[in-house]
Every structure is written in structure tokens, then in C-alpha cells.
Design an enzyme around this catalytic site. Structure first.
Site, short mmCIF file in Angstrom:
data_model
loop_
_atom_site.label_atom_id
_atom_site.label_comp_id
_atom_site.label_asym_id
_atom_site.label_seq_id
_atom_site.Cartn_x
_atom_site.Cartn_y
_atom_site.Cartn_z
N HIS A 1 1.43 13.66 9.42
CA HIS A 1 2.91 13.70 9.75
C HIS A 1 3.34 13.30 8.48
O HIS A 1 4.57 13.61 7.76
CB HIS A 1 3.07 13.29 10.77
CG HIS A 1 2.54 11.80 10.99
ND1 HIS A 1 1.13 11.47 11.08
CD2 HIS A 1 3.19 10.64 11.21
CE1 HIS A 1 0.99 10.39 11.31
NE2 HIS A 1 1.89 9.68 11.27
N HIS B 1 0.71 -1.23 -0.02
CA HIS B 1 0.02 -0.28 -0.03
C HIS B 1 0.88 1.33 0.08
O HIS B 1 0.78 2.16 -0.87
CB HIS B 1 -0.93 -0.19 1.26
CG HIS B 1 -1.75 1.19 1.10
ND1 HIS B 1 -2.60 1.49 0.44
CD2 HIS B 1 -1.57 2.31 2.44
CE1 HIS B 1 -3.27 2.89 0.88
NE2 HIS B 1 -2.55 3.07 2.14
N LYS B 2 1.53 1.21 0.94
CA LYS B 2 2.81 2.61 0.98
C LYS B 2 3.58 2.58 -0.47
O LYS B 2 3.72 3.60 -0.92
CB LYS B 2 3.95 2.25 2.20
CG LYS B 2 3.36 2.66 3.41
CD LYS B 2 4.82 2.45 4.33
CE LYS B 2 4.36 2.71 5.72
NZ LYS B 2 5.59 2.52 6.71
N ASP C 1 9.89 5.93 8.85
CA ASP C 1 9.70 5.49 10.19
C ASP C 1 8.90 6.44 10.81
O ASP C 1 9.09 7.70 10.74
CB ASP C 1 10.68 5.07 10.92
CG ASP C 1 10.47 4.01 12.15
OD1 ASP C 1 9.65 3.33 11.66
OD2 ASP C 1 10.99 4.25 13.20
#
Lengths: 173, 199
Positions: free
Chosen positions: B178, B12-13, B70
Site C-alpha cells: 500500500h 528510515h522513511k 499515515d
């Protein structure tokens, strides 16, 4: 892996004579490629043959040691071409070949230092004032040298002297 | 078209980044496509460190442009915890529900509810690592609200809003998250420096 004491022991008096010689060139405004070539050929900081993805060896942390014997240069932003030349001269004058150096570009605080475990030396170009603290030796044996920003070093001869003194004293220490 | 290898097994990322980066003339590929199927141990002490470990893991094997990310939730009253341990705050295997319960119980009676989500992206090209950061400030709610999102989304209310991330639509969240801010910084950098970075 060479530890810091090994590292210190391999520096010869000759190398420090070179430092003073280099200082004169370093402070000169025009970069001298011959000086750079000579400096990068100095082999006093021989690289370890330990693979960089070797298992963690740090005694004080469970973090992975990922920069065995490398010199890490921290910069807040990408250097301009002239700043890159200046940076090359600084690292070369310290006897460091470019392939021994890893450059990291971003904002770094003291708390970020653990990520460079295994590095033998960190040059951090980003201190904002004239008051540059002495070098620090972390528990992992990493030497951390705070340096004034490259932009400042480009134009300010006094800032260069501060950096140079800092490098000399930290390597002599 | 130049490939950037993403040190993640999260398809997905990978797809999400591919959509964003493709118009700039770059391709995102997951490291599995290069035959790297190992799980990367995230042993870092900071978000930056974990991002670096993952990107370097891929770079050392491929010697081609690599990227990783991360993220973590940093709670002021807890001195920045759970931070790098966000996904495994309540232990392994990672369990969002347990993490939320533990965080809410730890924060019980705590007046200072300030927190921030932070993402760090690390990209390594030509032996140089570049870091891009995105964060959003907000408060930890006293109870979980909403069903969208994942992780700690149901207890994080961004500053200036009355909804938690989990109560927002994906578009609303992505406009301010973010992660999207970090990705935005990375894309800005590629737009400005893409030519220089092409190996």
C-alpha cells in the site's frame, strides 16, 4: 471564532443583490477580471485572528480543529488554468478572498469531512449526477456544499445554474 | 534543488523517500533538520485527516512544501477498524504483538477475513493540499506467520498470494505494498507537475 449564526448575520441585503449581479457575469463565457477584483475585495467574511494551530475547540469531536474560519475547496484533481479561473470566480462571487481559501485535491467521501474541522464552509466539486443534494450543516457547524465537477461547470450552463442556486439557497438558509 | 520537508522523525522513511525523489530534482528533508522536534499529535479520525494534520503542522511552521503519510489496516468484518488506530489498537504505548493478539482474538470464528492496508500521503504546497492513496486487499490469517516486516504484516495475506507480508522478502512486499503504491502515485504526480509546483 465566528459561528454560523454570526456568519449569516454579517451578510447584508446588499451582498445578495451582488449575487444576482454576479450571476449574470458568472454565467457569461468570458471571465471578467474586473468582476473578480471587485468580488475579492468584499470583506463580509472577515477572517478570525485565531491562529490556525490553536487547540481543538470542536464540541463534538476530539479531533484537532485545524481550519479555523477557512473555506475549504475539495477537488478530485488539479484544476486546469481555465477551471482555476472559473473556481476563482465562484469563490470571489461568494465574497471569499483567495487567502481565506484552502484547496484540497484528492478523492473525498462524506467520512472524510471531519478532517476539515474548524472550516466554516466546504465546497466539494465532485458530484457525479445532476441530482445535487442540498447543502448540509454538520454538527461541527461546518457548511458542506456538494457541487458538480468543474469540468462540467465549464461547459454546461444548466450545471452552473444548479450550482448557483445551491450556493444562494445554502447561504440564505 | 527544491526541498520537500517530511513531517516525520522516522529517518528510515526519510531516506527511503530521498532515494526515490532525488532523481526528479527534489530533496526530502526531515523536519528535525529545520529544528522541529515536537511530536505531532495524531488526533485525526481518518488516515487522510492524520496525514493532513502532520503535513499542516510542518507547513504552518516552515511555509515550504511539506509532506506526511499515515497508514492503517482496515478489516471488513470490524467495519474498517482498527484503521486510523492501527498502531495503538491494543492501547498505548504501541505494541505490535499485543495488537496482533487482540485482532486475532476479535476475529476468532469470523468467516469474513477480508481486509486492506491503506496509506494516504498528504503534500502541501502553495497552500494547496494534495492527497495520494495506495491500498492492497487481502485476508487476515488465523495465526501469525513469518518474521519479516512489522506491524500487522504477519497476519495479512495479500489477495492472490499464499504468503503473508512477513513471509515475503522486502522487495516482494515493496513491489505491491500500500505504501509503495501511494508513493508511486505521488511520484507520478511530481513527474507530471513538478515544474508547476516549484515555488
Amino acid at each position: 471564532m465566528n459561528n454560523i449564526s454570526d456568519w449569516n448575520s454579517i451578510r447584508s441585503h446588499q451582498l445578495f443583490q451582488r449575487f444576482f449581479f454576479d450571476e449574470v457575469l458568472f454565467l457569461a463565457s468570458d471571465p471578467d477580471p474586473r468582476q473578480l477584483e471587485t468580488s475579492t475585495s468584499v470583506g463580509a467574511y472577515a477572517q478570525s485572528s485565531t491562529p490556525v494551530d490553536a487547540p481543538a475547540q470542536s464540541p463534538s469531536s476530539n479531533s484537532t480543529s485545524i481550519f479555523e474560519e477557512k473555506v475549504v475547496v475539495l477537488l478530485p484533481e488539479s484544476p486546469t488554468e481555465t477551471q482555476q479561473v472559473l473556481l476563482n470566480k465562484i469563490t470571489a462571487a461568494c465574497g471569499l478572498a483567495q487567502d481565506q481559501t484552502n484547496m484540497h485535491i484528492g478523492i473525498f467521501g462524506q467520512e472524510d469531512i471531519p478532517q476539515f474541522l474548524g472550516a466554516r464552509l466546504i465546497l466539494s466539486f465532485g458530484a457525479l449526477t445532476n441530482i445535487v443534494p442540498d447543502h448540509q450543516v454538520h454538527s461541527d457547524g461546518i457548511k458542506y456544499i456538494p457541487c458538480l465537477p468543474l469540468g462540467r461547470l465549464e461547459t454546461d450552463a444548466n450545471a452552473k445554474k444548479i450550482l448557483w442556486n445551491s450556493l444562494k439557497s445554502s447561504i440564505l438558509a | 534543488m527544491t526541498n520537500i520537508w517530511f513531517a516525520s522523525h522516522n529517518t528510515h522513511k526519510i531516506q527511503e523517500l530521498q532515494t526515490l525523489i532525488h532523481p526528479l530534482g527534489w530533496n526530502i528533508k526531515g523536519i528535525e533538520e529545520a529544528g522541529i522536534i515536537d511530536e505531532i499529535e495524531e488526533t485525526g479520525l481518518t488516515l487522510q485527516e492524520n496525514a493532513l494534520i502532520k503535513a499542516k503542522f510542518a507547513y504552518d511552521r516552515l511555509n515550504k512544501p511539506c509532506i506526511s503519510d499515515d497508514s492503517g489496516l482496515e478489516v471488513s468484518a470490524l467495519g474498517g477498524r482498527p484503521g486510523v488506530h492501527s498502531a495503538r489498537f491494543a492501547g498505548l504505548p504501541p505494541d505490535s504483538e499485543k495488537n496482533i493478539k487482540l485482532l486475532l482474538s476479535t476475529m476468532k470464528g469470523q468467516e469474513n477475513r477480508k481486509a486492506q492496508f491503506r496509506t494516504v500521503i498528504c503534500m502541501i504546497i502553495n497552500n494547496t493540499a494534495y492527497y495520494f492513496e495506495g491500498s492492497i486487499q487481502g485476508d487476515i490469517t488465523s495465526e501469525a506467520r513469518g518474521v519479516g516486516g512489522f506491524g500487522y504484516d504477519s497476519i495479512f495475506m495479500p489477495e492472490g498470494h499464499q504468503q503473508t507480508f512477513a513471509e515475503m522478502t522486502i522487495e516482494q512486499k515493496n513491489n505491491m505494498s500500500h505504501r509503495s503504491r501511494a508513493v508511486g502515485c505521488w511520484l507520478d504526480f511530481l513527474k507530471e507537475n513538478g515544474g508547476f509546483l516549484n515555488p
